[in-house]
Design a protein around this motif. Structure first.
Motif, short mmCIF file in Angstrom:
data_model
loop_
_atom_site.label_atom_id
_atom_site.label_comp_id
_atom_site.label_asym_id
_atom_site.label_seq_id
_atom_site.Cartn_x
_atom_site.Cartn_y
_atom_site.Cartn_z
N ASP A 75 -0.42 -23.42 4.85
CA ASP A 75 -0.31 -21.97 5.04
C ASP A 75 0.55 -21.32 3.96
N PHE A 76 1.60 -22.00 3.54
CA PHE A 76 2.53 -21.41 2.59
C PHE A 76 2.40 -21.98 1.19
N GLY A 77 1.86 -23.18 1.05
CA GLY A 77 1.77 -23.82 -0.26
C GLY A 77 3.11 -24.33 -0.75
N LEU A 78 4.02 -24.60 0.19
CA LEU A 78 5.37 -25.04 -0.16
C LEU A 78 5.67 -26.35 0.55
N SER A 79 6.58 -27.11 -0.04
CA SER A 79 7.01 -28.33 0.62
C SER A 79 8.01 -27.98 1.73
N GLY A 80 8.27 -28.96 2.58
CA GLY A 80 9.08 -28.71 3.76
C GLY A 80 10.48 -28.21 3.48
N HIS A 81 11.17 -28.83 2.53
CA HIS A 81 12.55 -28.42 2.30
C HIS A 81 12.64 -27.05 1.62
N ILE A 82 11.70 -26.73 0.75
CA ILE A 82 11.68 -25.41 0.12
C ILE A 82 11.36 -24.34 1.18
N LEU A 83 10.42 -24.66 2.06
CA LEU A 83 10.06 -23.73 3.13
C LEU A 83 11.27 -23.46 4.02
N ARG A 84 12.00 -24.49 4.35
CA ARG A 84 13.18 -24.34 5.20
C ARG A 84 14.24 -23.46 4.52
N GLU A 85 14.46 -23.69 3.22
CA GLU A 85 15.43 -22.88 2.49
C GLU A 85 15.02 -21.41 2.46
N MET A 86 13.74 -21.16 2.24
CA MET A 86 13.27 -19.78 2.16
C MET A 86 13.36 -19.08 3.51
N VAL A 87 13.09 -19.81 4.60
CA VAL A 87 13.20 -19.22 5.93
C VAL A 87 14.65 -18.89 6.23
N GLN A 88 15.56 -19.78 5.86
CA GLN A 88 16.99 -19.54 6.12
C GLN A 88 17.51 -18.33 5.35
N GLU A 89 16.98 -18.12 4.15
CA GLU A 89 17.40 -16.98 3.35
C GLU A 89 16.67 -15.69 3.74
N GLY A 90 15.66 -15.81 4.59
CA GLY A 90 14.91 -14.64 5.04
C GLY A 90 13.88 -14.16 4.04
N LEU A 91 13.39 -15.05 3.17
CA LEU A 91 12.41 -14.66 2.15
C LEU A 91 10.98 -14.68 2.65
N LEU A 92 10.72 -15.33 3.78
CA LEU A 92 9.37 -15.38 4.35
C LEU A 92 9.31 -14.45 5.56
N PRO A 93 8.57 -13.35 5.46
CA PRO A 93 8.51 -12.43 6.59
C PRO A 93 7.73 -13.04 7.75
N GLY A 94 8.29 -12.87 8.93
CA GLY A 94 7.62 -13.37 10.13
C GLY A 94 8.02 -14.77 10.52
N ALA A 95 8.62 -15.52 9.62
CA ALA A 95 9.04 -16.88 9.93
C ALA A 95 10.50 -16.85 10.34
#
Length: 100
Positions: A75-95
């Motif tokens: 869905d995102f085209g990102l690996s797990g740890h990058i996805l987690r970092e982006m969610v924590q920083e609030g860079l992915l809307p809705g996640a």
């Protein structure tokens, strides 16, 4: 970060797959419509003569930012740890980060 040579190899495979996509598709249709065995062998030989890296099964999904080949979310085209970092920083809307 993945080796740059592996990332470049994957890009080359993507270009080859796009280049030979229509040819491969038409040969597969002709193979399914062929009646005699000799026709099928001839078409199959043409399919085998195409470059190996032009087959879509040889493509591998990689992380968009790091190039990591495993543990990527489609869905995102990102690996797990990058996805987690982006969610924590609030860079992915809705996640949202789950916590309980």
């Amino acid at each position: 970060m993945a080796k740059k040579s592996l990332i470049q190899r994957e890009k080359k495979r993507q270009k080859l797959e796009q280049k030979y996509h229509l040819i491969r598709q038409s040969l597969k249709k002709a193979l399914s419509k062929a009646q005699s065995l000799s026709e099928k062998w001839e078409i199959h030989g043409k399919l085998e003569s195409l470059p190996r890296n032009s087959a879509p099964t040889r493509l591998h999904r990689r992380c968009f930012s790091t190039g990591r080949p495993r543990a990527t979310y489609r869905d995102f085209g990102l690996s797990g740890h990058i996805l987690r970092e982006m969610v924590q920083e609030g860079l992915l809307p809705g996640a949202t980060r789950s916590s309980w």
